[in-house]
Design an enzyme around this catalytic site. Structure first.
Site, PDB file in Angstrom:
ATOM      1  N   PRO A   1     -45.123  13.248  -3.486  1.00  0.00           N
ATOM      2  CA  PRO A   1     -44.100  12.213  -3.673  1.00  0.00           C
ATOM      3  C   PRO A   1     -43.468  11.683  -2.381  1.00  0.00           C
ATOM      4  CG  PRO A   1     -43.170  14.348  -4.148  1.00  0.00           C
ATOM      5  CD  PRO A   1     -44.630  14.570  -3.858  1.00  0.00           C
ATOM      6  N   CYS A   2     -44.262  10.981  -1.586  1.00  0.00           N
ATOM      7  CA  CYS A   2     -43.716  10.438  -0.335  1.00  0.00           C
ATOM      8  C   CYS A   2     -42.639   9.387  -0.603  1.00  0.00           C
ATOM      9  CB  CYS A   2     -44.821   9.911   0.571  1.00  0.00           C
ATOM     10  SG  CYS A   2     -45.921   8.740  -0.166  1.00  0.00           S
ATOM     11  N   HIS A   3     -42.557   8.882  -1.834  1.00  0.00           N
ATOM     12  CA  HIS A   3     -41.478   7.961  -2.158  1.00  0.00           C
ATOM     13  C   HIS A   3     -40.114   8.665  -2.137  1.00  0.00           C
ATOM     14  CE1 HIS A   3     -42.622   9.742  -6.043  1.00  0.00           C
ATOM     15  NE2 HIS A   3     -41.382   9.493  -6.438  1.00  0.00           N
TER      16      HIS A   3
END
Length: 148
Positions: A119-121
């Site tokens: 989840p780089c968001h």
């Protein structure tokens, strides 16, 4: 290559991999024809739909990250950031034992093969602003809003 596609916001989510593991999750701004895939890819696309529909907050399909050892370390630490939470690049660098490595963390994020799953968001700037996301900041904000 085993492939599955589902609608996601105004575009499509594409999952690719082998029968026994997912290797890539990507977003397209185009509406692509939906397809199911098989094995772990099929399981992943079903879970992606559940995530999109706010019925799932984590994933349990087999993931095969074909990246450097450093990136694996970053990505597996990032996968510990829970649904609805955010972390700064600096904090993530501290968590992996490299407190001055925020830029290296950013570089790793640029090579994330499995958006949403890794989840780089959920990674934000040290001042709380949205920065850097392969799918663009608007998509990043939509993902964070989905997780509220």
């Amino acid at each position: 290559m085993n492939k599955a596609v589902c609608s996601f916001f105004d575009g499509s989510l594409i999952v690719e991999g082998r029968e026994d593991a997912v290797e890539k999750v990507d977003f397209s701004f185009e509406r692509l024809e939906e397809c199911e895939g098989t094995g772990e890819v099929q399981k992943a696309i079903r879970q992606m739909r559940e995530y999109r529909d706010r019925k799932r907050t984590s994933f349990d399909f087999v993931l095969d990250l074909r990246v450097t050892e450093f990136r694996k370390k970053v990505f597996y630490e990032l996968m510990k950031v829970r649904f609805g939470e955010v972390v700064s690049y600096g904090e993530l660098a501290r968590r992996i034992g490299n407190p001055k490595g925020a830029r290296a963390i950013g570089n790793a994020m640029n090579h994330n093969p499995c958006m949403i799953v890794v989840p780089c968001h959920r990674v934000i700037g040290s001042d709380g602003t949205l920065v850097g996301f392969a799918g663009g900041l608007e998509l990043k904000q939509r993902l964070l809003d989905l997780e509220k």
